[in-house]
Design a protein around this motif. Structure first.
Motif, short mmCIF file in Angstrom:
data_model
loop_
_atom_site.label_atom_id
_atom_site.label_comp_id
_atom_site.label_asym_id
_atom_site.label_seq_id
_atom_site.Cartn_x
_atom_site.Cartn_y
_atom_site.Cartn_z
N GLN A 87 0.73 -1.32 0.07
CA GLN A 87 -0.05 0.09 0.04
C GLN A 87 0.81 1.24 0.02
OE1 GLN A 87 -3.01 -0.34 3.01
NE2 GLN A 87 -3.31 -2.37 2.56
N THR A 88 2.09 1.12 0.24
CA THR A 88 3.03 2.50 0.42
C THR A 88 4.31 2.02 -0.58
OG1 THR A 88 4.51 2.07 2.17
CG2 THR A 88 2.29 2.86 2.88
N ASN A 89 4.98 2.73 -0.71
CA ASN A 89 6.22 2.34 -1.52
C ASN A 89 7.59 2.56 -0.63
OD1 ASN A 89 7.55 1.06 -3.58
ND2 ASN A 89 7.99 3.15 -4.49
N VAL A 90 7.23 2.45 0.90
CA VAL A 90 8.42 2.55 1.71
C VAL A 90 9.40 1.56 1.58
CG1 VAL A 90 6.89 3.73 3.56
CG2 VAL A 90 7.14 1.04 3.52
N ASP A 91 10.47 1.64 1.83
CA ASP A 91 11.94 0.88 1.56
C ASP A 91 12.13 -0.24 2.70
OD1 ASP A 91 12.27 3.92 0.80
OD2 ASP A 91 13.30 2.53 -0.46
N ALA A 92 11.74 0.08 3.83
CA ALA A 92 11.89 -0.96 4.80
C ALA A 92 10.75 -0.86 6.00
CB ALA A 92 13.19 -0.57 5.69
N ALA A 93 10.43 -1.94 6.76
CA ALA A 93 9.67 -2.07 7.91
C ALA A 93 10.58 -2.36 9.01
CB ALA A 93 8.64 -2.68 7.65
N LEU A 94 10.40 -1.78 10.23
CA LEU A 94 10.90 -1.84 11.35
C LEU A 94 9.77 -2.58 12.51
CD1 LEU A 94 13.69 0.16 13.07
CD2 LEU A 94 11.25 -0.26 14.29
N ALA A 95 10.36 -3.37 13.21
CA ALA A 95 9.54 -3.91 14.48
C ALA A 95 10.24 -4.37 15.54
CB ALA A 95 8.46 -5.02 13.98
N ALA A 96 9.95 -4.53 16.82
CA ALA A 96 10.49 -5.09 17.76
C ALA A 96 9.82 -6.31 18.53
CB ALA A 96 10.78 -3.74 18.89
N SER A 97 8.72 -6.01 19.25
CA SER A 97 8.16 -7.19 19.92
C SER A 97 7.74 -8.42 19.13
CB SER A 97 7.13 -6.74 20.91
OG SER A 97 5.96 -6.42 20.06
N VAL A 98 7.29 -8.07 17.95
CA VAL A 98 6.59 -9.28 17.18
C VAL A 98 7.97 -10.28 16.91
CG1 VAL A 98 4.62 -8.34 16.12
CG2 VAL A 98 6.70 -7.80 15.05
N PHE A 99 9.08 -9.57 16.71
CA PHE A 99 10.17 -10.56 16.52
C PHE A 99 10.89 -11.00 17.65
CE2 PHE A 99 10.71 -7.52 12.62
CZ PHE A 99 10.20 -8.32 11.66
N HIS A 100 10.87 -10.10 18.80
CA HIS A 100 11.59 -10.35 19.91
C HIS A 100 10.87 -11.77 20.65
CE1 HIS A 100 14.04 -7.16 19.37
NE2 HIS A 100 13.29 -6.32 20.21
N TYR A 101 9.51 -11.62 20.59
CA TYR A 101 8.76 -12.72 21.17
C TYR A 101 8.46 -14.01 20.36
CZ TYR A 101 7.85 -9.36 24.70
OH TYR A 101 8.14 -8.56 25.86
N GLY A 102 9.07 -13.83 19.00
CA GLY A 102 9.05 -15.02 18.20
C GLY A 102 7.52 -15.21 17.69
N GLU A 103 6.66 -13.96 17.59
CA GLU A 103 5.38 -14.14 17.31
C GLU A 103 5.48 -14.34 15.61
OE1 GLU A 103 4.04 -11.53 20.63
OE2 GLU A 103 3.40 -10.75 18.77
N ILE A 104 6.44 -13.53 15.02
CA ILE A 104 6.80 -13.58 13.60
C ILE A 104 8.41 -13.97 13.51
CG2 ILE A 104 7.12 -12.30 11.36
CD1 ILE A 104 4.90 -10.47 12.36
N LEU A 105 8.50 -15.05 12.78
CA LEU A 105 9.79 -15.34 12.42
C LEU A 105 10.24 -14.88 10.90
CD1 LEU A 105 9.58 -19.33 13.60
CD2 LEU A 105 10.64 -17.28 14.73
N ILE A 106 11.51 -14.40 10.88
CA ILE A 106 11.88 -13.89 9.72
C ILE A 106 11.66 -14.54 8.55
CG2 ILE A 106 13.80 -12.52 8.53
CD1 ILE A 106 14.09 -11.03 11.60
#
Lengths: 217, 251
Positions: free
Chosen positions: B216-235
């Motif tokens: 929906q946007t043409n941003v270059d990157a997306a940053l997140a913290a807790s969803v990665f730290h808690y393993g809710e989303i695996l890269i």
């Protein structure tokens, strides 16, 4: 790969000889090299610093690092007095990022004449809708010639770029290309001289592979 | 094609990561170096460390941490938090940081952006902006979104770009922590107005939110913290799904 891309006039560089070993990093004050030396240490590749012409003999290959402004970097390199010796090098030599751009004849950044080891120009990315400058991030690199620098690296692998100026595409000397706005030289090769626009020390496993390959050329 | 970047963000205090982490194979979840290495192995494209140490003395720990990270990981990383002058940035650069991120210090002293860009190049300078909607306007906030300023966000971002910001890290404080998705409307507006890379931050709660922000946007990157730290989303899973949605990512 086509026949016309194979340069008959390219000779492979001299192998290390005369007791010299390891990579000599040309020190001229352009940018930080902590990440580069840390990567070489992690890979078990011996290196040392070249501050004067006499230091060159200790090594069997060289890296010219560089971050920042190409014109300013060239002035710093000139002030070391190393320019004639660098131009005369016969051992494998790898310029990284601005260190690569220094190998070309000219940069628009600072309107500056450079080492002229490659008859190519370093130009600013044109302002183009949908393409941001600096070109920042991981982009695909496509080798165009057979060369040990890209051994064990799949074509189209991503490497980490961050630059506002690029080296024009030139079939004779472009070793690998990347497309951003238009194709440009992701790496160049002429005899013993190599340059990479991306940062192998920041480019994950394939970047490490490239540095290992260079250490064995 | 230039790949969209996935950037985990680690909060660091006194040399230790502070938010909870539940990777099963970590020996020490508070060790930023081990966490960073783990993320780089998972396929993170870049890392951001935000130092929230309270005192200058404790920040000295940060330089040692940056060196340790640079020794161990093979992807770019950014350091933010407490950088108010050239000397701070210089120490971090020499320790191996690829970029620095400035936020409040830039709002209080916009010339800092010019000075940093001149000294180290625009590619070294990320301007982080925390925004919150007040009335019908996006307003720049300081102190983690608690303190509103007089500045309209888009206008401030354009000024930062003209002063030499090489990248914008835009956090929507209204979305941050909600896990309801990124602020795609405002991100589109900002992204279309600038010619430097934009990193989206605030609101990631699911893989679909990353698909949405890139579609929906043409941003270059997306940053997140807790969803990665808690393993809710695996890269690796995230990248697989992004690729299935025809979004260019680094394999």
């Amino acid at each position: 790969m086509t026949e016309s891309n194979n340069n008959a006039n390219q000779k492979l560089p001299l192998q290390g000889a005369g007791g010299a070993s390891g990579i000599g990093i040309i020190r001229y004050g352009a940018g930080n090299i902590f990440s580069l030396t840390a990567t070489l240490e992690r890979l078990g590749i011996a290196y040392g610093m070249v501050n004067t012409e006499a230091d060159l003999d200790q090594y069997d290959r060289y890296i010219i690092p560089g971050v920042g402004h190409a014109g300013a970097a060239m002035h710093k390199l000139e002030s070391t007095g190393l320019v004639p010796a660098i131009k005369a090098l016969e051992k494998p030599t790898l310029g990284i990022c601005v260190g690569m751009q220094l190998l070309t004849s000219y940069s628009q950044e600072g309107d500056c004449n450079l080492l002229d080891l490659f008859p190519m120009k370093t130009l600013k990315f044109p302002q183009t809708d949908g393409f941001k400058v600096p070109h920042t991030g991981w982009n695909q690199v496509f080798p165009e010639k057979e060369n040990p620098l890209f051994a064990n690296i799949p074509t189209g692998s991503h490497f980490y770029f961050v630059h506002s100026y690029f080296i024009e595409y030139e079939p004779l000397f472009t070793l690998s290309s990347t497309n951003y706005i238009h194709p440009f030289s992701a790496s160049i090769w002429r005899d013993n001289f190599y340059g990479v626009q991306f940062h192998p020390e920041k480019s994950g496993a394939y970047g490490e592979q490239l540095l290992t390959n260079f250490s064995q050329i | 094609m230039l790949a969209k970047r996935i950037i985990p963000c680690l909060d660091v205090k006194d040399g230790r990561t502070v938010k909870g982490v539940n990777f099963v194979d970590l020996r020490d979840a508070g060790d930023p170096v081990e966490l960073a290495w783990n993320y780089s192995q998972q396929g993170a494209d870049e890392l951001v460390f935000l130092d929230i140490s309270a005192t200058v003395e404790k920040r000295k720990t940060l330089v040692e941490l940056v060196k340790a990270v640079a020794r161990q990981i093979n992807i770019p990383f950014t350091i933010g938090g407490g950088i108010t002058e050239i000397a701070d940035a210089d120490a971090l650069l020499n320790a191996g940081a690829d970029k620095i991120s400035i936020n409040s210090a830039a709002v209080r002293n916009p010339a800092l952006i010019d000075e940093l860009a001149k000294a180290f190049g625009v590619q070294f300078v990320i301007v982080a902006v925390d925004t919150r909607v007040m009335g019908d306007k996006n307003i720049v906030h300081l102190n983690g979104g608690r303190l509103p300023t007089e500045r309209q966000t888009l206008e401030w971002i354009l000024e930062a770009e003209s002063r030499g910001a090489g990248e914008i890290l835009l956090t929507s404080m209204d979305h941050d922590g909600t896990k309801a998705g990124f602020d795609n409307g405002f991100l589109t507006q900002v992204n279309n107005a600038v010619n430097i890379p934009v990193i989206a931050s605030g609101g990631a709660g699911s893989v679909q939110h990353f698909v949405d922000v890139f579609q929906q946007t043409n941003v270059d990157a997306a940053l997140a913290a807790s969803v990665f730290h808690y393993g809710e989303i695996l890269i690796p899973d995230l990248k697989t799904i992004l690729r299935e949605n025809n979004i260019e990512v680094r394999v």
